[in-house]
Design a protein around this motif. Structure first.
Motif, PDB file in Angstrom:
ATOM      1  N   PRO A 245      -1.632 -10.641 -15.562  1.00  0.00           N
ATOM      2  CA  PRO A 245      -2.523 -11.231 -14.551  1.00  0.00           C
ATOM      3  C   PRO A 245      -1.869 -12.270 -13.663  1.00  0.00           C
ATOM      4  O   PRO A 245      -2.379 -12.560 -12.582  1.00  0.00           O
ATOM      5  N   ASP A 246      -0.746 -12.844 -14.096  1.00  0.00           N
ATOM      6  CA  ASP A 246      -0.096 -13.898 -13.304  1.00  0.00           C
ATOM      7  C   ASP A 246       0.994 -13.355 -12.379  1.00  0.00           C
ATOM      8  O   ASP A 246       1.669 -14.139 -11.705  1.00  0.00           O
ATOM      9  N   ARG A 247       1.182 -12.048 -12.349  1.00  0.00           N
ATOM     10  CA  ARG A 247       2.248 -11.465 -11.528  1.00  0.00           C
ATOM     11  C   ARG A 247       1.676 -10.646 -10.377  1.00  0.00           C
ATOM     12  O   ARG A 247       0.596 -10.051 -10.485  1.00  0.00           O
ATOM     13  N   VAL A 248       2.417 -10.641  -9.296  1.00  0.00           N
ATOM     14  CA  VAL A 248       2.078  -9.828  -8.133  1.00  0.00           C
ATOM     15  C   VAL A 248       3.245  -8.888  -7.864  1.00  0.00           C
ATOM     16  O   VAL A 248       4.398  -9.321  -7.802  1.00  0.00           O
ATOM     17  N   PHE A 249       2.969  -7.602  -7.708  1.00  0.00           N
ATOM     18  CA  PHE A 249       3.993  -6.598  -7.465  1.00  0.00           C
ATOM     19  C   PHE A 249       3.882  -6.130  -6.015  1.00  0.00           C
ATOM     20  O   PHE A 249       2.808  -5.738  -5.562  1.00  0.00           O
ATOM     21  N   THR A 250       5.003  -6.202  -5.309  1.00  0.00           N
ATOM     22  CA  THR A 250       5.020  -5.894  -3.882  1.00  0.00           C
ATOM     23  C   THR A 250       5.766  -4.593  -3.630  1.00  0.00           C
ATOM     24  O   THR A 250       6.815  -4.345  -4.227  1.00  0.00           O
ATOM     25  N   GLY A 251       5.225  -3.771  -2.761  1.00  0.00           N
ATOM     26  CA  GLY A 251       5.873  -2.518  -2.390  1.00  0.00           C
ATOM     27  C   GLY A 251       5.456  -2.104  -0.991  1.00  0.00           C
ATOM     28  O   GLY A 251       4.847  -2.888  -0.247  1.00  0.00           O
ATOM     29  N   ARG A 252       5.774  -0.867  -0.648  1.00  0.00           N
ATOM     30  CA  ARG A 252       5.423  -0.352   0.681  1.00  0.00           C
ATOM     31  C   ARG A 252       4.926   1.084   0.568  1.00  0.00           C
ATOM     32  O   ARG A 252       5.303   1.816  -0.351  1.00  0.00           O
ATOM     33  N   ILE A 253       4.078   1.451   1.517  1.00  0.00           N
ATOM     34  CA  ILE A 253       3.559   2.818   1.555  1.00  0.00           C
ATOM     35  C   ILE A 253       4.697   3.766   1.909  1.00  0.00           C
ATOM     36  O   ILE A 253       5.413   3.559   2.890  1.00  0.00           O
ATOM     37  N   ALA A 254       4.871   4.793   1.082  1.00  0.00           N
ATOM     38  CA  ALA A 254       5.936   5.767   1.295  1.00  0.00           C
ATOM     39  C   ALA A 254       5.415   7.040   1.958  1.00  0.00           C
ATOM     40  O   ALA A 254       6.074   7.591   2.841  1.00  0.00           O
ATOM     41  N   ASN A 255       4.253   7.517   1.535  1.00  0.00           N
ATOM     42  CA  ASN A 255       3.720   8.764   2.064  1.00  0.00           C
ATOM     43  C   ASN A 255       2.201   8.721   2.107  1.00  0.00           C
ATOM     44  O   ASN A 255       1.564   8.029   1.313  1.00  0.00           O
ATOM     45  N   VAL A 256       1.637   9.468   3.043  1.00  0.00           N
ATOM     46  CA  VAL A 256       0.198   9.666   3.128  1.00  0.00           C
ATOM     47  C   VAL A 256      -0.050  11.168   3.086  1.00  0.00           C
ATOM     48  O   VAL A 256       0.619  11.934   3.785  1.00  0.00           O
ATOM     49  N   ASP A 257      -0.977  11.585   2.242  1.00  0.00           N
ATOM     50  CA  ASP A 257      -1.246  13.019   2.080  1.00  0.00           C
ATOM     51  C   ASP A 257      -1.640  13.642   3.417  1.00  0.00           C
ATOM     52  O   ASP A 257      -2.233  12.991   4.282  1.00  0.00           O
ATOM     53  N   SER A 258      -1.306  14.906   3.552  1.00  0.00           N
ATOM     54  CA  SER A 258      -1.581  15.614   4.808  1.00  0.00           C
ATOM     55  C   SER A 258      -3.023  16.109   4.897  1.00  0.00           C
ATOM     56  O   SER A 258      -3.433  16.617   5.944  1.00  0.00           O
ATOM     57  N   ARG A 259      -3.786  15.968   3.809  1.00  0.00           N
ATOM     58  CA  ARG A 259      -5.161  16.479   3.810  1.00  0.00           C
ATOM     59  C   ARG A 259      -6.140  15.388   3.368  1.00  0.00           C
ATOM     60  O   ARG A 259      -5.812  14.536   2.559  1.00  0.00           O
ATOM     61  N   VAL A 260      -7.345  15.466   3.898  1.00  0.00           N
ATOM     62  CA  VAL A 260      -8.454  14.617   3.484  1.00  0.00           C
ATOM     63  C   VAL A 260      -9.335  15.416   2.538  1.00  0.00           C
ATOM     64  O   VAL A 260      -9.660  16.575   2.817  1.00  0.00           O
ATOM     65  N   ASP A 261      -9.710  14.823   1.413  1.00  0.00           N
ATOM     66  CA  ASP A 261     -10.580  15.494   0.457  1.00  0.00           C
ATOM     67  C   ASP A 261     -11.957  15.695   1.094  1.00  0.00           C
ATOM     68  O   ASP A 261     -12.629  14.713   1.432  1.00  0.00           O
ATOM     69  N   PRO A 262     -12.398  16.933   1.269  1.00  0.00           N
ATOM     70  CA  PRO A 262     -13.680  17.156   1.949  1.00  0.00           C
ATOM     71  C   PRO A 262     -14.885  16.715   1.128  1.00  0.00           C
ATOM     72  O   PRO A 262     -15.973  16.563   1.674  1.00  0.00           O
ATOM     73  N   THR A 263     -14.701  16.525  -0.170  1.00  0.00           N
ATOM     74  CA  THR A 263     -15.821  16.104  -1.018  1.00  0.00           C
ATOM     75  C   THR A 263     -16.014  14.595  -0.977  1.00  0.00           C
ATOM     76  O   THR A 263     -17.129  14.100  -0.776  1.00  0.00           O
TER      77      THR A 263
END
Length: 388
Positions: A245-263
């Motif tokens: 709980p006392d730690r923060v993990f930092t990163g970056r977005i690598a990929n975004v899916d090519s499809r949106v879930d229709p549901t």
């Protein structure tokens, strides 16, 4: 008469007592309305109560200076951690385990032998195929010399060469069968719990263990399709887990899916988190905050803001003849995060606002400030301490 007193005496005493209480209350009210010096009035923040001191001297208050601070358009989500690379160790053929070359929790290198299956029959076939191949290759060499000297026909040389190629193919097939009985690490990583023992009969698909590369963590989470513009590649994210709980993990977005879930009308997003100390493990649940649209904006501590029905206000410290006083200023706020609030209108860089003692001041009243706050980023400034 004595009978009447006994009958009505208690009621008479009560009536006299109520009368005395009424006289005291009415007298105090008349005294206050005539302008008693110690009388104090109350009004909500922002009411115009005139200038001037409050009869009790300048109160001590704490103040903070407005500075520039980094704000982002936050987007919250829940994500599941996955290993950078992950496999289940399972045999390709049905046989017994001859040897296990690892133990639970071992760190292994790429190409290291992990499991050896029994291969006595395959080793014998391999030796036979190697002997046959050696003989065929020697015969091919002799017929090649005879052909070059003119003592063998082309047809005979082709037949011998085909036989040599066939024996070499059988040798390679035998080597492949033996290789299928040896499981090697396809990448460096950490082996999980061992779930099999030497001598145990295994079939393809039976689990012997797991191998994970956790030097980086893939963090997958879903966001609404309406927020797609915020989750472009390279946007910074921070993640937290209940395990640390006392730690923060930092990163970056690598990929975004090519499809949106229709549901669900959401899209899957994958971020990469460095994990050099390997504290994050596959399967962990993490809370994710996407920090899109980073910007520098004027900021004040959130505790300085007085939220009223008609807007937000702060008490700003201003210089007056003979000392300091306060003005009530209406402001427009934006993002609020980490105890800081973004100020869009109403203040300038360097303005000082009251953070503690707000309830003891009113517009135009003189105040006494504590010591200046420690220098540094506005998010790290400490509140002022009043003088002793």
């Amino acid at each position: 008469m004595l009978g009447l007193f006994k009958r009505y005496g208690f009621a008479a005493v009560v009536a006299v007592g109520l009368g005395l209480i009424t006289l005291v209350v009415v007298g105090k009210t008349l005294f206050d309305s005539l302008g008693g010096e110690g009388a104090a009035t109350a009004a909500p923040p922002g009411a115009d109560r005139g200038g001037g001191g409050g009869g009790g001297g300048a109160p001590n208050v704490l103040a903070a200076t407005t500075t520039m601070h980094t704000f982002t358009d936050g987007l919250q989500a829940l994500g599941s951690a996955q290993a950078r690379e992950s496999i289940v160790l399972t045999p390709k053929v049905a046989d017994t385990i001859r040897a296990l070359r690892f133990d639970s929790g071992d760190r292994v290198r790429r190409g290291q032998v992990l499991v050896e299956m029994s291969s006595v029959e395959q080793a014998a076939d391999m030796a036979e195929a190697r002997a046959a191949n050696d003989a065929a290759q020697e015969e091919l060499r002799r017929y090649q010399e005879l052909f070059e000297r003119g003592f063998a026909s082309q047809a005979r040389l082709d037949t011998v060469r085909a036989a040599a190629d066939a024996t070499e193919a059988r040798l390679n097939a035998g080597g492949s069968r033996i290789a299928d009985r040896t499981i090697r690490a396809p990448f460096a990583g950490i082996v999980g719990l061992r779930t099999a023992s030497p001598g145990q009969f295994m079939r393809p698909g039976d689990q012997i263990g797991t191998l994970d590369d956790v030097s980086e963590i893939k963090l997958d989470f879903d966001v609404p399709e309406t927020q797609l513009a915020r989750v472009t590649q390279g946007v910074e994210i921070i993640a937290r887990t209940a395990a640390y709980p006392d730690r923060v993990f930092t990163g970056r977005i690598a990929n975004v899916d090519s499809r949106v879930d229709p549901t669900t009308r959401t899209v899957r997003v994958r971020a990469m988190l460095p994990n050099a100390d390997e504290v994050l493990r596959p399967g962990m649940l993490l809370t994710v905050e996407v920090r899109s649209n980073p910007r520098q904006a004027l900021a004040i501590p959130e505790i300085a803001i007085l939220d009223q029905a008609d807007g937000a206000y702060v008490y700003r410290v201003v210089a007056r003849e003979g000392g300091q006083a306060v003005d009530l200023v209406r402001i427009q706020t934006g993002q609020r995060a980490g105890g800081m609030a973004e100020v869009l209108e109403g203040l300038s860089v360097g303005d000082r606002v009251i953070t503690e003692g707000v309830q003891s001041v009113r517009p135009g009243q003189p105040v006494q400030l504590g010591e200046p706050p420690a220098t540094g980023d506005a998010a790290q400034q400490l509140p002022l301490r009043p003088r002793g």
